[in-house]
Write an enzyme that holds these catalytic residues in place. Sequence first.
Site, PDB file in Angstrom:
ATOM      1  N   GLU A 281       0.857  -1.182   0.000  1.00  0.00           N
ATOM      2  CA  GLU A 281       0.000   0.000   0.000  1.00  0.00           C
ATOM      3  C   GLU A 281       0.894   1.233   0.000  1.00  0.00           C
ATOM      4  O   GLU A 281       1.650   1.464   0.942  1.00  0.00           O
ATOM      5  CB  GLU A 281      -0.924  -0.019   1.222  1.00  0.00           C
ATOM      6  CG  GLU A 281      -1.957   1.070   1.240  1.00  0.00           C
ATOM      7  CD  GLU A 281      -2.944   1.008   0.072  1.00  0.00           C
ATOM      8  OE1 GLU A 281      -3.654   2.006  -0.130  1.00  0.00           O
ATOM      9  OE2 GLU A 281      -3.010  -0.017  -0.647  1.00  0.00           O
ATOM     10  N   GLU A 312      -0.966   9.601  -5.796  1.00  0.00           N
ATOM     11  CA  GLU A 312       0.139   8.642  -5.705  1.00  0.00           C
ATOM     12  C   GLU A 312       0.453   8.021  -7.070  1.00  0.00           C
ATOM     13  O   GLU A 312       1.609   7.711  -7.363  1.00  0.00           O
ATOM     14  CB  GLU A 312      -0.201   7.575  -4.665  1.00  0.00           C
ATOM     15  CG  GLU A 312      -0.197   8.142  -3.250  1.00  0.00           C
ATOM     16  CD  GLU A 312      -1.118   7.420  -2.288  1.00  0.00           C
ATOM     17  OE1 GLU A 312      -1.287   7.932  -1.162  1.00  0.00           O
ATOM     18  OE2 GLU A 312      -1.669   6.356  -2.643  1.00  0.00           O
ATOM     19  N   ASP A 470      -7.503   2.870   3.395  1.00  0.00           N
ATOM     20  CA  ASP A 470      -7.042   1.567   3.892  1.00  0.00           C
ATOM     21  C   ASP A 470      -8.146   0.526   3.777  1.00  0.00           C
ATOM     22  O   ASP A 470      -7.897  -0.635   3.430  1.00  0.00           O
ATOM     23  CB  ASP A 470      -6.585   1.686   5.341  1.00  0.00           C
ATOM     24  CG  ASP A 470      -5.415   2.638   5.500  1.00  0.00           C
ATOM     25  OD1 ASP A 470      -4.543   2.651   4.624  1.00  0.00           O
ATOM     26  OD2 ASP A 470      -5.380   3.377   6.501  1.00  0.00           O
TER      27      ASP A 470
END
Length: 491
Positions: A281, A312, A470
Amino acid sequence: MDLAEWDQRHRDAFYSVKEALPYLEGVFVAYNSNIDAIKHLNEEDLAKLLELFEAAEIQEKISAYPREIKEPLDFLARLMISMRDGKAAEVPTYTAETHEWLKGHLGFDYARMGGQAGIIANLLVHLGLKKVVAYVPWLSEEQAGYFAPSESLLHPKVEGGKVFLKHPLEAYKPGIDSKVNWILEYSKDLDVSCGGNTFKVPRDNRLIISSRPKWLRLDMDKEIYEQLDSLGHVDGAILSGYQMIKEEYEDGTTYEDYVAKSVRAIEKLKSLNPELRIHVELTSIQNRVIRKAILEEIVAGHVHSLGLDTVEVANALNVLGHEELSYAVIRKGENGIMALYQGAVQLLEDLALERVHVHCLGFYICALAKGHPLTLKEHRDSLLFASSLAATQALEGKIETLDEAEAGLEVPVSEKGLEDLENFKLYCVGRKLCSPDEFEYGYIYGVKHDAVIVPSKVVSKPRATVGIGDAISAGAFVAMLAKMKQKWAGK
């Protein structure tokens, strides 16, 4: 694409994955865990902070775009940037003075489990997994208290040269300080005024001030590394926290030492179970050297799956040499979703992965290498299950049980997400990646890859934003593992 049809697909997927989860024997989660001090900012809080500095000072610091927090003005500048753009950001601080200054001038509303590994470990236990083995190199007694009080949650502990699995409260290292991060959350439409410049915050989001104390090392104890078989059988591993690796350390070691150690740990895990799938992750990484090393030396060729958000993706593409595509992703606009899809595929190829899962507000993209053991529908079910988990996390601020996670099913599918996908349909059909009917199911077929793209559920006013990403990444990955185990069990 039809809203009602996608809502029903969410329901079907949730119960399908719920049925598959018991097939999992265990999941390993490492490395980062910390305590989050959370503050929900309002206009009064902001006004008090802005009064502490001259407007010209703030604007000058904003233009400088500080990449770490060395002084309070760095913090305020990055907060203004995050609020102005409505983008989540994580900025490191290497000094304890930042924590003390924030306590004295702002204060926090409450504290809870933080760090991707800590949050994910607790989530998986609450979903009812039989065994979740967490590993945190800097597990303090205080930190251990934030892990779920479940017999299914375990942590390696060295006793007499041997490794045993115990609950974190029985496995912490005495005398270790806790790592405390600050989460500054803000809401859409918050009015911001600084030195004549005014704007409204475009969306709910947060700024994370990540504590990186000098003693922090992303490493695995030698005894635990040598006895990793003591974990017992695990079906998958979720690894995070690599952003805490530094270029140089006071003792003369460098990032290369810790990158090498990280790779050895991954290869050791894979040697214990040939069918093991490993997911990394990603998160915001300011240092380009570290970002590049993580992608090219830890992820590429060593793990199976990568999870990341839009920012990201852009940062990863940029450091891998795809500047034009990176800019197209971050600029968004009409072709934003097309660039994002192309970016996911590029990362899949460059890093030799099985799977790249990108989560955005309103939709998810999952690029897949050819030959994956699951069908596109099974991958779609995994993504839709994660969408429901994320909706519950946003709606309630927590997930305590798998049954409680059903609350997310009542959250509507994002109309904006559906609109984005409809715009993307012309691109996919025009390039013969799929037929119009196949796109309606969320399926895309490439020459060297496949992909699944789905609209997600979005809570208009989330109770909290921390942990949503998450829940998406871990939920989808674990759902995928469960579906694989269920399929193999049926053969």
